[in-house]
Design a protein around this motif. Structure first.
Motif: not given
Ligand code: AMP
Length: 113
Positions: A97-113
Motif C-alpha cells: 500500500h503506497a507509503h511515503l517515508h518521512v525521516l528526520g531528526g538525524r544527519p543524513f549522508t550520501w552515499p549511505p554508510g
C-alpha cells in the motif's frame, strides 16, 4: 480498501496506528520500527500498490501526501527531512500500500554508510 492490507486497516481504524496527522486524502502515522528520531509513514486513504499507481489513479492524493509530509515535518520541528518511496520487493518494499517515508531528526549522508 484491500481486505488483507495492514495500512488499509490502520486508515479504517481496524488496526491501531500512532496517527500524527490526517487530511481528506491521506493519513500519517509513526513507523513501528523507526530508522530515525522522526519516522512517519504517509499513506493515501485509498489502496494503491505504489507511488506510481497513486499518480496514475489519483494524482491529487499523491500531491496531498507531500503536503501532509510537510505538515508532519512542521509539527515535529524538523529543519529538513528525507521523503522516500520504496517501489517493488527488490527495493525493499514490504507493504504494498503506497507509503511515503518521512525521516528526520538525524544527519543524513550520501552515499549511505
Ligand atoms: P517498506 O519497506 O518501504 O514497504 O516500508 C514498510 C514500513 O512499514 C516499514 O518501515 C515497517 O517498519 C512499517 N510497518 C509495518 N507494519 C507497520 C504497522 N502496523 N504500523 C506502522 N508501521 C509499520
Amino acid at each position: 480498501m484491500s481486505a488483507d492490507c495492514i495500512f488499509c486497516k490502520i486508515v479504517a481504524g481496524d488496526l491501531p496506528g500512532d496517527i500524527v496527522a490526517e487530511s481528506e486524502l491521506s493519513v500519517a502515522f509513526r513507523d513501528l520500527m523507526p530508522q530515525a528520531p522522526t519516522h512517519v509513514l504517509v499513506v493515501p486513504r485509498s489502496h494503491h500498490e505504489n507511488a506510481a499507481e497513486v499518480a496514475a489513479a489519483e494524482p491529487q492524493a499523491l500531491a496531498d501526501m507531500f503536503l501532509l509530509a510537510r505538515t508532519v515535518a512542521e509539527q515535529e520541528g524538523l529543519e529538513g527531512y528525507r521523503a522516500v518511496f520504496n517501489t517493488g520487493a527488490a527495493a525493499q518494499q514490504t507493504v504494498f500500500h503506497a507509503h511515503l517515508h518521512v525521516l528526520g531528526g538525524r544527519p543524513f549522508t550520501w552515499p549511505p554508510g
